[in-house]
Design a protein around this motif. Structure first.
Motif, PDB file in Angstrom:
ATOM      1  N   GLY A   1       0.783  -1.234   0.000  1.00 30.14           N
ATOM      2  CA  GLY A   1       0.000   0.000   0.000  1.00 30.14           C
ATOM      3  C   GLY A   1       0.807   1.271   0.000  1.00 30.14           C
ATOM      4  O   GLY A   1       0.265   2.353   0.250  1.00 30.14           O
ATOM      5  N   SER A   2       2.099   1.200  -0.304  1.00 30.17           N
ATOM      6  CA  SER A   2       2.958   2.380  -0.198  1.00 30.17           C
ATOM      7  C   SER A   2       2.670   3.431  -1.257  1.00 30.17           C
ATOM      8  O   SER A   2       2.807   4.628  -1.010  1.00 30.17           O
ATOM      9  N   ALA A   3       2.289   3.003  -2.455  1.00 28.76           N
ATOM     10  CA  ALA A   3       2.058   3.953  -3.548  1.00 28.76           C
ATOM     11  C   ALA A   3       1.286   3.262  -4.659  1.00 28.76           C
ATOM     12  O   ALA A   3       1.305   2.034  -4.780  1.00 28.76           O
ATOM     13  N   LEU A   4       0.601   4.062  -5.453  1.00 27.78           N
ATOM     14  CA  LEU A   4      -0.008   3.590  -6.686  1.00 27.78           C
ATOM     15  C   LEU A   4       0.793   4.204  -7.829  1.00 27.78           C
ATOM     16  O   LEU A   4       1.066   5.410  -7.822  1.00 27.78           O
ATOM     17  N   VAL A   5       1.184   3.370  -8.798  1.00 31.15           N
ATOM     18  CA  VAL A   5       2.041   3.868  -9.871  1.00 31.15           C
ATOM     19  C   VAL A   5       1.452   3.480 -11.219  1.00 31.15           C
ATOM     20  O   VAL A   5       0.968   2.368 -11.408  1.00 31.15           O
TER      21      VAL A   5
ATOM     22  N   PRO B   1       5.878  18.626   5.735  1.00 33.09           N
ATOM     23  CA  PRO B   1       5.132  17.361   5.741  1.00 33.09           C
ATOM     24  C   PRO B   1       3.764  17.530   5.074  1.00 33.09           C
ATOM     25  O   PRO B   1       3.055  18.508   5.329  1.00 33.09           O
ATOM     26  N   LEU B   2       3.400  16.583   4.226  1.00 30.80           N
ATOM     27  CA  LEU B   2       2.137  16.668   3.504  1.00 30.80           C
ATOM     28  C   LEU B   2       1.035  15.832   4.136  1.00 30.80           C
ATOM     29  O   LEU B   2      -0.068  15.766   3.599  1.00 30.80           O
ATOM     30  N   ALA B   3       1.313  15.204   5.261  1.00 27.26           N
ATOM     31  CA  ALA B   3       0.290  14.465   6.003  1.00 27.26           C
ATOM     32  C   ALA B   3      -0.259  15.344   7.127  1.00 27.26           C
ATOM     33  O   ALA B   3       0.403  16.270   7.593  1.00 27.26           O
TER      34      ALA B   3
ATOM     35  N   GLU C   1      -5.639  13.054   2.432  1.00 23.53           N
ATOM     36  CA  GLU C   1      -5.727  11.601   2.317  1.00 23.53           C
ATOM     37  C   GLU C   1      -4.773  11.035   1.276  1.00 23.53           C
ATOM     38  O   GLU C   1      -4.429   9.849   1.341  1.00 23.53           O
ATOM     39  N   ALA C   2      -4.357  11.841   0.320  1.00 25.11           N
ATOM     40  CA  ALA C   2      -3.456  11.331  -0.718  1.00 25.11           C
ATOM     41  C   ALA C   2      -2.691  12.477  -1.360  1.00 25.11           C
ATOM     42  O   ALA C   2      -3.165  13.613  -1.405  1.00 25.11           O
TER      43      ALA C   2
ATOM     44  N   ILE D   1       0.256   8.614  -3.574  1.00 27.56           N
ATOM     45  CA  ILE D   1       0.587   8.123  -2.235  1.00 27.56           C
ATOM     46  C   ILE D   1      -0.687   8.185  -1.410  1.00 27.56           C
ATOM     47  O   ILE D   1      -1.117   9.266  -0.969  1.00 27.56           O
ATOM     48  N   PRO D   2      -1.374   7.044  -1.174  1.00 30.79           N
ATOM     49  CA  PRO D   2      -2.655   7.086  -0.482  1.00 30.79           C
ATOM     50  C   PRO D   2      -2.560   7.438   1.001  1.00 30.79           C
ATOM     51  O   PRO D   2      -3.527   7.904   1.588  1.00 30.79           O
TER      52      PRO D   2
END
Length: 298
Positions: free
Chosen positions: A52-56, A81-83, A128-129, A69-70
């Protein structure tokens, strides 16, 4: 990924994920993954690693061009930081001089090459992403256009005949975009920036069609995403559920057609016709999500 420290670099990538990387290279880096289509007309599969680390998303020609990046914990932009709560993240970005373009789903920045997805407008809504778009793949929601039904449009019947090398129903391969719009109901398209690698497309929602055009403005490919029947020599290529892809395969074979299995698709070689499903390795049989018609290959 609790110790992840990934910096987003516009036009270059996110952490170890670099634009242009081959799909096999990404799978070796991220581990086992399953591919899915983001939409019924999405040509390139998006890989979702088991961790689940990333969708590519990659294309054979350009390699990796979209990173999502979910769970953005540990992901930063210029050290920010983007979270966390979206309001705090956006305030921190503005604090270092980043211009944000906000919309109903969050915001974009770095000339729309980075997007933050926020699920709601609530003050404490989290990011969230995070999405990063490669060169030529940047899109701006402000460039979304709607157009009305054409003067020759009629109520959509959604019963289409596929003719190999010719087209689907009223849409013909090789005809001008203006002629297509005259015959179909209203839809939407994007105004693409110079140098975009995204295809020129019209989305005709009522008709259940997506039409792709080449650089010359002529129809290059037709996607049937919604229909009551898509007839090809007496075989319904998009039957309603509970019919699934294997039912279409068996019907084609029974009709004497040659069928070749691909990743999340059936190909009818030498016809320009393919039948797509939404996932490559689903746990249960899937219905057809799109019938795709292109020129007959040379």
């Amino acid at each position: 990924m609790n110790d992840r420290r990934w910096e987003v670099e516009p036009g270059a990538g996110v952490g170890p994920l670099r634009f242009g990387m081959a799909r096999a290279e990404l799978r070796a880096l991220l581990g086992p993954s399953s591919g899915f289509r983001r939409g019924g007309y999405s040509e390139h599969l998006t890989d979702q690693p088991a961790n689940g680390s990333a969708l590519v998303t990659c294309s054979p020609e350009e390699g990796l061009y979209l990173i999502e990046i979910p769970d953005p914990d540990g992901v930063t932009y210029r050290g920010v930081p983007l979270a966390g709560p979206a309001a705090e993240v956006m305030a921190a970005l503005r604090g270092i001089g980043v211009d944000l373009v906000e919309d109903s789903s969050g915001c974009t920045f770095a000339e729309h090459s980075i997007a933050l997805y926020v699920p709601s407008s609530e003050p404490d809504a989290p990011v969230e992403a995070v999405s990063a778009f490669g060169p030529g793949r940047v899109m701006d929601v402000n460039d979304l256009n709607e157009f009305p039904a054409g003067e020759r449009a009629s109520a959509p019947g959604r019963v289409y005949q596929v003719v190999s090398g010719v087209g689907v129903g009223p849409v013909r391969l090789g005809e001008p975009r203006a002629d297509v719009r005259r015959k179909l109901n209203g839809g939407m398209s994007w105004t693409l920036p110079p140098g975009s690698r995204e295809p020129e497309e019209d989305h005709f929602w009522e008709d259940g069609l997506v039409v792709e055009y080449g650089p010359d403005g002529l129809v290059r490919r037709i996607f049937v995403t919604k229909a009551d029947r898509v007839d090809y020599h007496g075989v319904d290529l998009k039957p309603p559920y509970p019919a699934v892809l294997d039912d279409v395969r068996q019907a084609l074979l029974a009709g004497g057609h040659t069928v070749v299995d691909g990743e999340a698709l059936l190909d009818l070689p030498g016809t320009g016709v393919q039948v797509w499903i939404s996932r490559a390795d689903a746990e249960m049989p899937l219905p057809v999500c799109a019938v795709v018609v292109s020129a007959i290959p040379d």
